[in-house]
Every structure is written in C-alpha cells, then in structure tokens.
Write a protein that holds these residues in place. Structure first.
Motif, PDB file in Angstrom:
ATOM      1  N   GLU A  31       0.766  -1.139   0.060  1.00  0.00           N
ATOM      2  CA  GLU A  31      -0.124  -0.212   0.068  1.00  0.00           C
ATOM      3  C   GLU A  31       0.812   1.194  -0.036  1.00  0.00           C
ATOM      4  O   GLU A  31       0.446   2.201  -0.466  1.00  0.00           O
ATOM      5  CB  GLU A  31      -0.834  -0.065   1.153  1.00  0.00           C
ATOM      6  CG  GLU A  31      -1.951  -1.113   1.094  1.00  0.00           C
ATOM      7  CD  GLU A  31      -1.204  -2.353   1.764  1.00  0.00           C
ATOM      8  OE1 GLU A  31      -0.436  -2.758   2.369  1.00  0.00           O
ATOM      9  OE2 GLU A  31      -2.064  -3.258   1.300  1.00  0.00           O
ATOM     10  N   THR A  34       1.590   3.558  -3.245  1.00  0.00           N
ATOM     11  CA  THR A  34       0.617   4.169  -3.668  1.00  0.00           C
ATOM     12  C   THR A  34       0.879   5.708  -3.632  1.00  0.00           C
ATOM     13  O   THR A  34       0.333   6.469  -4.519  1.00  0.00           O
ATOM     14  CB  THR A  34      -0.965   3.666  -3.452  1.00  0.00           C
ATOM     15  OG1 THR A  34      -0.897   4.305  -1.957  1.00  0.00           O
ATOM     16  CG2 THR A  34      -1.494   2.580  -3.490  1.00  0.00           C
ATOM     17  N   SER A  35       1.471   5.971  -2.813  1.00  0.00           N
ATOM     18  CA  SER A  35       2.118   7.318  -2.616  1.00  0.00           C
ATOM     19  C   SER A  35       3.264   7.912  -3.379  1.00  0.00           C
ATOM     20  O   SER A  35       3.780   8.862  -3.146  1.00  0.00           O
ATOM     21  CB  SER A  35       1.929   7.816  -1.269  1.00  0.00           C
ATOM     22  OG  SER A  35       2.719   7.014  -0.332  1.00  0.00           O
ATOM     23  N   GLU A  38       5.133   8.126  -9.945  1.00  0.00           N
ATOM     24  CA  GLU A  38       5.390   7.251 -11.176  1.00  0.00           C
ATOM     25  C   GLU A  38       6.673   6.926 -11.525  1.00  0.00           C
ATOM     26  O   GLU A  38       7.244   5.763 -11.708  1.00  0.00           O
ATOM     27  CB  GLU A  38       4.423   7.600 -12.276  1.00  0.00           C
ATOM     28  CG  GLU A  38       4.370   6.718 -13.127  1.00  0.00           C
ATOM     29  CD  GLU A  38       3.164   5.943 -13.758  1.00  0.00           C
ATOM     30  OE1 GLU A  38       3.140   5.029 -14.705  1.00  0.00           O
ATOM     31  OE2 GLU A  38       2.054   6.312 -13.271  1.00  0.00           O
ATOM     32  N   GLN A  61      -1.287   1.017 -10.114  1.00  0.00           N
ATOM     33  CA  GLN A  61      -2.149   2.014 -10.435  1.00  0.00           C
ATOM     34  C   GLN A  61      -3.564   1.658 -10.064  1.00  0.00           C
ATOM     35  O   GLN A  61      -4.476   2.287  -9.545  1.00  0.00           O
ATOM     36  CB  GLN A  61      -2.364   1.871 -11.926  1.00  0.00           C
ATOM     37  CG  GLN A  61      -3.148   2.888 -12.702  1.00  0.00           C
ATOM     38  CD  GLN A  61      -2.862   2.956 -14.121  1.00  0.00           C
ATOM     39  OE1 GLN A  61      -2.980   1.801 -14.690  1.00  0.00           O
ATOM     40  NE2 GLN A  61      -2.366   4.041 -14.676  1.00  0.00           N
ATOM     41  N   LYS A  64      -3.847   2.562  -6.482  1.00  0.00           N
ATOM     42  CA  LYS A  64      -4.135   3.884  -6.310  1.00  0.00           C
ATOM     43  C   LYS A  64      -5.824   4.267  -6.611  1.00  0.00           C
ATOM     44  O   LYS A  64      -6.354   4.989  -5.519  1.00  0.00           O
ATOM     45  CB  LYS A  64      -3.497   4.630  -7.079  1.00  0.00           C
ATOM     46  CG  LYS A  64      -1.835   4.541  -7.084  1.00  0.00           C
ATOM     47  CD  LYS A  64      -1.151   5.478  -7.761  1.00  0.00           C
ATOM     48  CE  LYS A  64       0.303   5.635  -7.599  1.00  0.00           C
ATOM     49  NZ  LYS A  64       1.122   6.572  -8.496  1.00  0.00           N
ATOM     50  N   GLU A  67      -7.738   3.021  -3.710  1.00  0.00           N
ATOM     51  CA  GLU A  67      -7.410   3.809  -2.280  1.00  0.00           C
ATOM     52  C   GLU A  67      -8.532   5.109  -2.634  1.00  0.00           C
ATOM     53  O   GLU A  67      -9.058   5.342  -1.543  1.00  0.00           O
ATOM     54  CB  GLU A  67      -6.261   4.089  -2.186  1.00  0.00           C
ATOM     55  CG  GLU A  67      -5.692   4.828  -1.069  1.00  0.00           C
ATOM     56  CD  GLU A  67      -4.023   4.898  -1.001  1.00  0.00           C
ATOM     57  OE1 GLU A  67      -3.727   6.011  -1.570  1.00  0.00           O
ATOM     58  OE2 GLU A  67      -3.607   3.931  -0.535  1.00  0.00           O
ATOM     59  N   LEU A  68      -8.387   5.592  -3.894  1.00  0.00           N
ATOM     60  CA  LEU A  68      -9.174   6.901  -3.938  1.00  0.00           C
ATOM     61  C   LEU A  68     -10.416   6.578  -3.949  1.00  0.00           C
ATOM     62  O   LEU A  68     -11.499   7.444  -3.238  1.00  0.00           O
ATOM     63  CB  LEU A  68      -8.630   7.371  -5.315  1.00  0.00           C
ATOM     64  CG  LEU A  68      -7.457   8.190  -5.762  1.00  0.00           C
ATOM     65  CD1 LEU A  68      -7.232   8.467  -6.883  1.00  0.00           C
ATOM     66  CD2 LEU A  68      -7.277   9.376  -4.580  1.00  0.00           C
TER      67      LEU A  68
END
Length: 89
Positions: A31, A34-35, A38, A61, A64, A67-68
């Motif tokens: 996890e 994700t922050s 790229e 991706q 991400k 998570e959003l």
C-alpha cells in the motif's frame, strides 16, 4: 520470507527481485507504493522485460484507484467524476 511484500509479489506474478528492491527501499507494505511518484516506480523496473514491468505498474495503478475510491474521491460507476478529483462531503 513470508513478508507482505513477498506475498504481494507472488500474488501478482511480479519478479522475485522486486521483493529485495522494495525491502532495500524500506517499503514495508504494498500500500505504501500508492504514494510514490510514477517516475520512482518506473526507476525500480529498469532492465525488466515488458510483461513484469506492465504488471507492476498496472497493479500499483489499480491500488491507487481503489484507495481513492475508498476515500470517496472516485466514483465506482465510471472510475472518475466530472470535474476531476473532488472530495464528496
């Protein structure tokens, strides 16, 4: 090694070398990726074949987006809302 990273790599058919690379970078859980920008993720894949590289980038991706979605920034129906990322209050 039964780490979360090694399980995640196996589940997503990612190269074994990625486990060592991520542990070297002190990534403790998938996890956390994700922050990461790229371009840093792409840097991890230098020298990889196209398949593993695509799987890795696509997997991060997807995490991400998930998570959003969980945070309420992305609509489940269409993947994104008109007007960009706007938090629903």
């Amino acid at each position: 090694a039964g780490s979360a990273i090694s399980r995640w790599c196996q589940e997503n058919s990612l190269p074994d070398q990625l486990v060592g690379q991520l542990e070297e970078e002190e990534v403790m859980a998938p996890e956390e990726l994700t922050s990461i920008p790229e371009e840093d993720l792409v840097r991890l894949t230098v020298g990889w074949k196209m398949g593993p590289k695509a799987r890795f980038l696509k997997t991060v991706q997807r995490m991400k987006v998930e998570e959003l979605r969980e945070l309420g920034y992305v609509s489940s129906a269409c993947g994104s809302e008109a007007g960009g990322l706007r938090h629903r209050s």
